[in-house]
Design a protein around this motif. Structure first.
Motif, short mmCIF file in Angstrom:
data_model
loop_
_atom_site.label_atom_id
_atom_site.label_comp_id
_atom_site.label_asym_id
_atom_site.label_seq_id
_atom_site.Cartn_x
_atom_site.Cartn_y
_atom_site.Cartn_z
N ARG A 10 0.75 -0.94 0.13
CA ARG A 10 -0.16 -0.34 0.05
C ARG A 10 0.82 1.40 0.13
N TRP A 11 0.55 2.35 -0.87
CA TRP A 11 1.50 3.57 -0.72
C TRP A 11 0.20 4.33 -0.75
N GLU A 12 0.77 6.15 -0.66
CA GLU A 12 -0.31 6.39 -0.50
C GLU A 12 0.58 8.28 -0.59
N GLY A 13 -0.92 9.00 -0.96
CA GLY A 13 -0.66 10.15 -1.72
C GLY A 13 0.00 10.15 -2.45
N LEU A 14 1.90 10.95 -2.88
CA LEU A 14 2.02 10.67 -3.55
C LEU A 14 2.65 9.14 -4.23
N GLU A 15 3.43 9.37 -3.51
CA GLU A 15 3.97 7.53 -3.48
C GLU A 15 3.23 6.47 -4.34
N CYS A 16 2.02 7.12 -4.72
CA CYS A 16 1.43 6.30 -5.78
C CYS A 16 1.68 6.62 -7.31
#
Length: 183
Positions: A10-16
């Motif tokens: 799982r990634w969040e924000g700009l990591e996506c």
């Protein structure tokens, strides 16, 4: 030969945004299938939309892998106070129902599993990891009508979703059902 090992990231924000090279091949493979039959224009629209939506607060991307190979993904974000999500429904909603805070409702904009990996619980795992820990009260998504996407409807019903309305994204575009899960 045993079952493949399923892992979920799982990634969040700009990591996506940095994961587009993992998601895009799956998107191209999955969404060309009936009933969606997406082509180059829709794929380009997805890339543009994804590039914008990763900037939304608490956007999340989840990817499932079987023996290291990507087999499914989900992407969504808590609906912001100025969302047009509920206004897009053909049915009327009350102001109380449609009020969003950025923490109340997770909108799932993508949830897909490769055809050869379906009906193995992968979508349910991805779904859980997408909303787990967000602290939202409810989750919503749009899906083609039951006549067009019966397996998806069956899965969502089994997870506790109910149909609350319909949405037509534009002239000549197919109708989707809006589903809601209260957590």
């Amino acid at each position: 030969m045993g079952q493949p090992s399923i892992t979920v990231e799982r990634w969040e924000g700009l990591e996506c945004a940095a994961q587009l090279d993992i998601v895009l091949p799956m998107y191209k493979e999955i969404w060309v299938e009936p009933p969606y039959r997406e082509g180059p224009r829709e794929i380009a629209e997805f890339v543009d939309r994804f590039a914008q939506e990763v900037f939304l607060p608490r956007a999340r991307l989840v990817v499932a892998r079987a023996d290291g190979l990507p087999v499914g993904y989900a992407f969504g974000y808590p609906l912001p106070p100025d969302t047009g999500w509920w206004k897009a429904m053909e049915e009327e909603t009350t102001p109380e129902f449609a009020a969003e805070t950025g923490h109340r409702t997770l909108g799932i904009v993508e949830l897909a599993v490769r055809a050869d990996r379906r009906r193995r619980g992968i979508a349910a795992r991805i779904h859980h990891h997408l909303h787990d820990g967000l602290g939202v009260e409810r989750v919503t998504l749009a899906v083609r009508t039951e006549a067009e996407a019966a397996p998806a409807h069956a899965a969502y019903a089994a997870w506790g979703y109910r149909r609350i309305g319909s949405w037509r994204p534009g002239d000549g575009k197919p109708v989707s059902d809006i589903m809601l899960l209260t957590l």
